[in-house]
Design a protein around this motif. Structure first.
Motif, PDB file in Angstrom:
ATOM      1  N   LEU A  33       0.699  -2.744  -4.388  1.00 19.17           N
ATOM      2  CA  LEU A  33      -0.135  -1.591  -4.701  1.00 19.17           C
ATOM      3  C   LEU A  33      -0.958  -1.291  -3.457  1.00 19.17           C
ATOM      4  CD1 LEU A  33      -1.412  -2.780  -8.200  1.00 19.17           C
ATOM      5  CD2 LEU A  33       0.622  -1.415  -7.682  1.00 19.17           C
ATOM      6  N   VAL A  34      -0.880  -0.055  -2.953  1.00 21.10           N
ATOM      7  CA  VAL A  34      -1.527   0.305  -1.688  1.00 21.10           C
ATOM      8  C   VAL A  34      -2.631   1.321  -1.933  1.00 21.10           C
ATOM      9  CG1 VAL A  34      -1.198   1.327   0.599  1.00 21.10           C
ATOM     10  CG2 VAL A  34       0.589  -0.123  -0.392  1.00 21.10           C
ATOM     11  N   GLY A  35      -3.840   0.983  -1.438  1.00 22.92           N
ATOM     12  CA  GLY A  35      -4.974   1.894  -1.504  1.00 22.92           C
ATOM     13  C   GLY A  35      -5.380   2.334  -0.109  1.00 22.92           C
ATOM     14  N   VAL A  36      -5.821   3.580   0.001  1.00 24.47           N
ATOM     15  CA  VAL A  36      -6.202   4.161   1.284  1.00 24.47           C
ATOM     16  C   VAL A  36      -7.628   4.670   1.182  1.00 24.47           C
ATOM     17  CG1 VAL A  36      -5.671   5.973   2.967  1.00 24.47           C
ATOM     18  CG2 VAL A  36      -3.813   4.842   1.724  1.00 24.47           C
ATOM     19  N   THR A  37      -8.427   4.395   2.215  1.00 26.48           N
ATOM     20  CA  THR A  37      -9.781   4.927   2.286  1.00 26.48           C
ATOM     21  C   THR A  37      -9.858   5.956   3.412  1.00 26.48           C
ATOM     22  OG1 THR A  37     -12.126   4.326   2.203  1.00 26.48           O
ATOM     23  CG2 THR A  37     -10.755   3.130   3.790  1.00 26.48           C
ATOM     24  N   HIS A  38     -10.987   6.615   3.536  1.00 28.88           N
ATOM     25  CA  HIS A  38     -11.135   7.764   4.431  1.00 28.88           C
ATOM     26  C   HIS A  38     -10.858   7.475   5.901  1.00 28.88           C
ATOM     27  CE1 HIS A  38     -12.813  10.122   1.133  1.00 28.88           C
ATOM     28  NE2 HIS A  38     -13.459   9.019   0.803  1.00 28.88           N
ATOM     29  N   GLN A  39     -11.223   6.318   6.398  1.00 25.24           N
ATOM     30  CA  GLN A  39     -11.112   6.017   7.823  1.00 25.24           C
ATOM     31  C   GLN A  39      -9.751   5.436   8.224  1.00 25.24           C
ATOM     32  OE1 GLN A  39     -13.273   4.989   5.597  1.00 25.24           O
ATOM     33  NE2 GLN A  39     -15.308   4.592   6.417  1.00 25.24           N
ATOM     34  N   ASP A  40      -8.848   5.231   7.298  1.00 23.71           N
ATOM     35  CA  ASP A  40      -7.571   4.594   7.610  1.00 23.71           C
ATOM     36  C   ASP A  40      -6.720   5.465   8.530  1.00 23.71           C
ATOM     37  OD1 ASP A  40      -8.225   2.321   6.190  1.00 23.71           O
ATOM     38  OD2 ASP A  40      -7.235   2.993   4.354  1.00 23.71           O
ATOM     39  N   THR A  41      -5.885   4.790   9.322  1.00 18.42           N
ATOM     40  CA  THR A  41      -5.094   5.456  10.360  1.00 18.42           C
ATOM     41  C   THR A  41      -3.608   5.098  10.237  1.00 18.42           C
ATOM     42  OG1 THR A  41      -5.294   3.598  11.902  1.00 18.42           O
ATOM     43  CG2 THR A  41      -7.064   5.263  11.957  1.00 18.42           C
ATOM     44  N   PRO A  42      -2.751   5.874  10.890  1.00 13.52           N
ATOM     45  CA  PRO A  42      -1.328   5.518  10.918  1.00 13.52           C
ATOM     46  C   PRO A  42      -1.080   4.133  11.514  1.00 13.52           C
ATOM     47  CG  PRO A  42      -1.599   7.805  11.560  1.00 13.52           C
ATOM     48  CD  PRO A  42      -2.990   7.207  11.467  1.00 13.52           C
ATOM     49  N   GLU A  43      -1.866   3.725  12.501  1.00 15.76           N
ATOM     50  CA  GLU A  43      -1.682   2.381  13.068  1.00 15.76           C
ATOM     51  C   GLU A  43      -1.980   1.314  12.021  1.00 15.76           C
ATOM     52  OE1 GLU A  43      -0.638  -0.819  14.817  1.00 15.76           O
ATOM     53  OE2 GLU A  43      -0.123   1.130  15.650  1.00 15.76           O
ATOM     54  N   GLN A  44      -2.986   1.527  11.178  1.00 21.60           N
ATOM     55  CA  GLN A  44      -3.261   0.573  10.104  1.00 21.60           C
ATOM     56  C   GLN A  44      -2.104   0.534   9.111  1.00 21.60           C
ATOM     57  OE1 GLN A  44      -7.279   2.299   9.549  1.00 21.60           O
ATOM     58  NE2 GLN A  44      -7.866   0.190   9.051  1.00 21.60           N
ATOM     59  N   ALA A  45      -1.493   1.680   8.854  1.00 23.14           N
ATOM     60  CA  ALA A  45      -0.336   1.717   7.954  1.00 23.14           C
ATOM     61  C   ALA A  45       0.808   0.891   8.538  1.00 23.14           C
ATOM     62  CB  ALA A  45       0.102   3.160   7.712  1.00 23.14           C
ATOM     63  N   ARG A  46       1.051   1.035   9.832  1.00 20.09           N
ATOM     64  CA  ARG A  46       2.109   0.247  10.485  1.00 20.09           C
ATOM     65  C   ARG A  46       1.767  -1.238  10.455  1.00 20.09           C
ATOM     66  NH1 ARG A  46       2.013   4.960  13.546  1.00 20.09           N
ATOM     67  NH2 ARG A  46       0.599   4.081  15.106  1.00 20.09           N
ATOM     68  N   ALA A  47       0.497  -1.568  10.692  1.00 21.83           N
ATOM     69  CA  ALA A  47       0.073  -2.974  10.672  1.00 21.83           C
ATOM     70  C   ALA A  47       0.239  -3.579   9.283  1.00 21.83           C
ATOM     71  CB  ALA A  47      -1.380  -3.098  11.134  1.00 21.83           C
ATOM     72  N   LEU A  48      -0.109  -2.809   8.253  1.00 21.25           N
ATOM     73  CA  LEU A  48       0.065  -3.301   6.893  1.00 21.25           C
ATOM     74  C   LEU A  48       1.536  -3.553   6.601  1.00 21.25           C
ATOM     75  CD1 LEU A  48      -1.023  -4.066   4.109  1.00 21.25           C
ATOM     76  CD2 LEU A  48      -0.917  -1.628   3.495  1.00 21.25           C
ATOM     77  N   ALA A  49       2.385  -2.635   7.009  1.00 25.68           N
ATOM     78  CA  ALA A  49       3.828  -2.811   6.787  1.00 25.68           C
ATOM     79  C   ALA A  49       4.334  -4.074   7.478  1.00 25.68           C
ATOM     80  CB  ALA A  49       4.591  -1.586   7.289  1.00 25.68           C
ATOM     81  N   ARG A  50       3.930  -4.279   8.722  1.00 29.20           N
ATOM     82  CA  ARG A  50       4.371  -5.479   9.440  1.00 29.20           C
ATOM     83  C   ARG A  50       3.877  -6.746   8.749  1.00 29.20           C
ATOM     84  NH1 ARG A  50       2.996  -2.017  13.771  1.00 29.20           N
ATOM     85  NH2 ARG A  50       1.021  -3.093  14.084  1.00 29.20           N
ATOM     86  N   LYS A  51       2.643  -6.716   8.244  1.00 29.38           N
ATOM     87  CA  LYS A  51       2.096  -7.874   7.534  1.00 29.38           C
ATOM     88  C   LYS A  51       2.882  -8.126   6.254  1.00 29.38           C
ATOM     89  CE  LYS A  51      -1.307 -10.144   8.010  1.00 29.38           C
ATOM     90  NZ  LYS A  51      -1.476 -11.494   8.609  1.00 29.38           N
ATOM     91  N   LEU A  52       3.171  -7.073   5.489  1.00 19.89           N
ATOM     92  CA  LEU A  52       3.925  -7.226   4.245  1.00 19.89           C
ATOM     93  C   LEU A  52       5.315  -7.795   4.511  1.00 19.89           C
ATOM     94  CD1 LEU A  52       2.955  -3.870   2.519  1.00 19.89           C
ATOM     95  CD2 LEU A  52       2.249  -6.164   1.795  1.00 19.89           C
ATOM     96  N   TRP A  53       5.942  -7.375   5.582  1.00 28.80           N
ATOM     97  CA  TRP A  53       7.289  -7.812   5.906  1.00 28.80           C
ATOM     98  C   TRP A  53       7.315  -9.271   6.354  1.00 28.80           C
ATOM     99  CZ3 TRP A  53      11.891  -7.012   4.575  1.00 28.80           C
ATOM    100  CH2 TRP A  53      13.004  -7.177   5.395  1.00 28.80           C
ATOM    101  N   GLU A  98      -4.272  14.318   0.269  1.00 26.81           N
ATOM    102  CA  GLU A  98      -3.724  14.863   1.518  1.00 26.81           C
ATOM    103  C   GLU A  98      -3.903  13.895   2.695  1.00 26.81           C
ATOM    104  OE1 GLU A  98      -7.822  16.747   0.880  1.00 26.81           O
ATOM    105  OE2 GLU A  98      -6.027  16.510  -0.340  1.00 26.81           O
ATOM    106  N   VAL A  99      -4.818  12.949   2.575  1.00 26.23           N
ATOM    107  CA  VAL A  99      -4.993  11.902   3.586  1.00 26.23           C
ATOM    108  C   VAL A  99      -4.170  10.675   3.213  1.00 26.23           C
ATOM    109  CG1 VAL A  99      -6.667  10.300   4.625  1.00 26.23           C
ATOM    110  CG2 VAL A  99      -7.309  12.695   4.199  1.00 26.23           C
ATOM    111  N   ALA A 100      -4.223  10.286   1.939  1.00 27.30           N
ATOM    112  CA  ALA A 100      -3.604   9.037   1.497  1.00 27.30           C
ATOM    113  C   ALA A 100      -2.081   9.096   1.468  1.00 27.30           C
ATOM    114  CB  ALA A 100      -4.134   8.659   0.112  1.00 27.30           C
TER     115      ALA A 100
END
Length: 143
Positions: A33-53, A98-100
């Motif tokens: 389950l993925v939650g996004v807050t206002h300050q999150d960035t595409p780099e954080q999304a990539r980092a989360l994916a790498r961590k999950l993998w 629109e951000v999340a």
């Protein structure tokens, strides 16, 4: 970004009463389950994916990348709910759709680029998640 990660033997998500799941996996694997807050960035999304993998949660301290294990990724704005005051939670820390949505999509795209098999729900839909938690094992990740 915040994720609740559950080790599962199976998981599925249905949407708006549609017959059959729109996304499902047979484990071992992860339901995320993925939650996004206002300050999150595409780099954080990539980092989360790498961590999950690569996080070693599966049997024998293995990761999804070690086993080729699937992931079911579902957007979950309520991970940024706050119920510290009163009886009614506030969702103000959750990013608007629109951000999340593009950031959740970026997590999924990065996982797939890494070689993962990824099933998903449908952003903003009324979803019903079914899973069999193995262990049980549940972890909160933040990047």
């Amino acid at each position: 970004m915040r994720a609740v990660v559950q080790v599962v033997t199976e998981a599925s998500v249905t949407v708006d009463g549609e017959s059959g799941p729109v996304g499902s996996i047979l484990g071992p694997g992860l339901c995320v389950l993925v939650g996004v807050t206002h300050q999150d960035t595409p780099e954080q999304a990539r980092a989360l994916a790498r961590k999950l993998w690569s996080v070693r949660l599966l049997d024998g301290e293995k990761s999804c990348s070690d086993l080729g294990a699937p992931l079911l990724v579902i957007s979950q704005f309520t991970l940024y709910g706050d119920a510290r005051k009163g009886r009614r939670p506030t969702w103000s820390a959750a990013a608007p759709g629109e951000v999340a949505e593009p950031l959740v999509d970026a997590v999924v795209a990065e996982l797939r680029a890494l070689g993962a098999t990824v099933a998903t729900g449908r952003f903003g839909a009324d979803m019903k998640v079914s899973l069999v938690n193995d262990g049980p094992m549940t972890l909160l990740l933040e990047v």
